[in-house]
Design a protein around this motif. Structure first.
Motif, PDB file in Angstrom:
ATOM      1  N   UNK A  75      33.653  49.773  41.660  1.00 16.39           N
ATOM      2  CA  UNK A  75      33.618  48.666  41.359  1.00 16.39           C
ATOM      3  C   UNK A  75      34.606  48.280  40.640  1.00 16.39           C
ATOM      4  N   UNK A  76      33.895  48.513  38.773  1.00 12.24           N
ATOM      5  CA  UNK A  76      34.715  48.517  37.391  1.00 12.24           C
ATOM      6  C   UNK A  76      36.008  48.509  37.588  1.00 12.24           C
ATOM      7  N   UNK A  77      36.304  49.951  37.975  1.00 12.68           N
ATOM      8  CA  UNK A  77      37.627  50.769  38.410  1.00 12.68           C
ATOM      9  C   UNK A  77      39.190  49.842  39.579  1.00 12.68           C
ATOM     10  N   UNK A  78      38.287  49.140  39.700  1.00 14.35           N
ATOM     11  CA  UNK A  78      38.724  48.568  40.851  1.00 14.35           C
ATOM     12  C   UNK A  78      39.674  47.077  40.097  1.00 14.35           C
ATOM     13  N   UNK A  79      38.280  46.680  39.621  1.00 12.17           N
ATOM     14  CA  UNK A  79      38.858  45.342  39.306  1.00 12.17           C
ATOM     15  C   UNK A  79      39.957  45.513  38.445  1.00 12.17           C
ATOM     16  N   UNK A  80      39.323  46.703  37.497  1.00  9.66           N
ATOM     17  CA  UNK A  80      40.501  46.543  36.473  1.00  9.66           C
ATOM     18  C   UNK A  80      41.717  46.498  36.694  1.00  9.66           C
ATOM     19  N   UNK A  81      42.415  47.542  37.707  1.00 11.64           N
ATOM     20  CA  UNK A  81      43.271  47.407  38.133  1.00 11.64           C
ATOM     21  C   UNK A  81      43.729  46.290  38.656  1.00 11.64           C
ATOM     22  N   UNK A  82      43.209  45.557  38.969  1.00  7.52           N
ATOM     23  CA  UNK A  82      43.390  44.391  40.228  1.00  7.52           C
ATOM     24  C   UNK A  82      43.952  43.441  38.600  1.00  7.52           C
ATOM     25  N   UNK A  83      43.251  43.676  37.582  1.00  3.47           N
ATOM     26  CA  UNK A  83      44.183  42.697  36.155  1.00  3.47           C
ATOM     27  C   UNK A  83      44.889  43.508  36.262  1.00  3.47           C
ATOM     28  N   UNK A  84      45.299  44.522  35.823  1.00  5.71           N
ATOM     29  CA  UNK A  84      46.487  44.948  35.217  1.00  5.71           C
ATOM     30  C   UNK A  84      48.023  44.336  36.766  1.00  5.71           C
TER      31      UNK A  84
END
Length: 280
Positions: free
Chosen positions: A112-121
Motif C-alpha cells: 500500500x505505501x509503495x503504491x501510494x508513493x509511486x502515485x504521488x510521484x
C-alpha cells in the motif's frame, strides 16, 4: 462436413447467433456447458472434433479448459495463452509492453505505501483496476491523496492475494467515448461507446454506435491482438481529445449482445468464418 465444439456458460444471444451462423455453413456444432465438463488429465482426444470455440464467461473455467483441451490435441479459439493474458490486466499490459504496443503508462505494486508513493510521484489523476475482472467493476479514478489512501486501504486490506496486486494506469481524458475494434486475424469492424461517465462500458450504460475503423486504429488493434496471441478478440482503444490513441484492454470472449443492432457488424458470421478458416 466440419464439426466444431462450442463451450459456453449460458446460452446468451451471442452463443445462439454463433451456433446458427456455423450451422448455416453446414457445420455440425456440439454444444457443451462448461459446468458439466469433466476432463481427464491425459493426452487422449476429448472429441471427434479438433476445433473448440471457447465461449465460457468464467475466466477461470475458460483458461483451465483451454489448457486441458490443448493437451488433448484440440485447437482452441482463443488459446489458453491468449485467455490467460487477456483475462489478467497486468499480464495484458506486460504483453503489450514486450511488443512495444502503444498503451497508457501503468505500474503494478504489492504494498500500500509503495503504491501510494509511486502515485504521488507520477501525479493525479490516475486509474486503479483489479487485475482480474470485467464490465468496469472495481475500476476507480483517483484524484487526490485522500482518495488514494481510502481506495488502497480497502484494496490491500480485504480479499485474497490476487486482490493485493494494485494495477495503476495513466488517466486518459477521453472526449466522451472509447473505441472497440474487433480483430480476427485482421480488424473486421468496430464500435464507439458513448457515455457521460468516464467509464464507457456498455454494461455500465454506454451507448454503442458503429464507427468506420481508420487504418491507424486497425493497425494498432491488430498489433495488440498479435501481442497476446488472440484469434478472436475485442481491442479497447482510448482516444485523447488531441487524437492520440492507446490500447486499453483486450477481451478474449467477445460480447456483442448489447450492440449488434446498433453497429450492424455481422459478428456471428465473421466469427463462424474465422473459426472454419482456422480449421481448414
Amino acid at each position: 462436413m466440419a464439426t466444431i465444439d462450442l463451450v459456453y456458460t449460458r446460452l446468451r444471444a451471442e452463443e445462439r447467433l454463433i451456433h446458427d451462423a456455423l450451422r448455416r455453413r453446414d457445420c455440425v456444432v456440439h454444444m457443451h456447458q462448461d459446468a458439466d465438463l469433466v476432463l481427464s488429465l491425459d493426452k487422449r482426444p476429448w472429441s471427434e472434433s479438433d476445433t473448440v470455440l471457447m465461449r465460457s464467461m468464467s475466466f477461470t473455467r475458460a483458461r483451465y479448459l483451454a489448457t486441458f483441451l490443448e493437451v488433448k490435441g484440440a485447437r482452441v479459439l482463443n488459446s489458453a495463452r491468449a485467455i490467460s493474458t487477456c483475462g489478467d490486466k497486468a499480464l495484458t499490459s506486460a504483453a503489450l509492453a514486450a511488443r512495444g504496443v502503444r498503451q497508457p503508462w501503468s505500474f503494478v505494486a504489492f504494498d500500500e505505501e509503495a503504491c501510494l508513493a509511486e502515485i504521488e510521484r507520477r501525479g493525479y489523476p490516475v486509474v486503479t483496476k483489479p487485475v482480474l475482472g470485467s464490465w468496469g467493476r472495481m475500476v476507480a479514478r483517483i484524484d487526490s491523496r485522500s482518495a488514494a489512501e481510502g481506495i488502497l486501504s480497502t484494496r490491500f486490506g480485504t480479499g485474497g492475494a490476487q486482490d493485493h496486486v494494485a494495477l495503476v494506469q495513466q488517466y486518459i481524458d477521453k472526449p466522451g467515448y472509447d473505441l472497440r475494434v474487433y480483430v480476427m486475424g485482421r480488424a473486421v469492424g468496430g464500435m464507439r461507446r458513448r457515455s457521460e461517465h468516464w467509464i464507457t462500458n456498455t454494461a455500465r450504460g454506454a451507448v454503442p454506435e458503429r464507427y468506420e475503423v481508420p487504418a491507424a486504429h486497425a493497425k494498432l488493434a491488430e498489433e495488440a491482438a498479435a501481442a497476446v496471441g488472440g484469434d478472436i478478440v475485442a481491442v479497447d482503444l482510448l482516444e485523447t481529445r488531441e487524437g492520440e490513441v492507446y490500447v486499453n484492454e483486450l477481451n478474449h470472449c467477445v460480447e456483442f449482445g448489447r450492440s449488434i443492432e446498433q453497429t450492424g457488424i455481422p459478428l456471428p458470421d465473421l466469427i463462424a468464418e474465422h473459426v472454419l478458416g482456422v480449421r481448414r
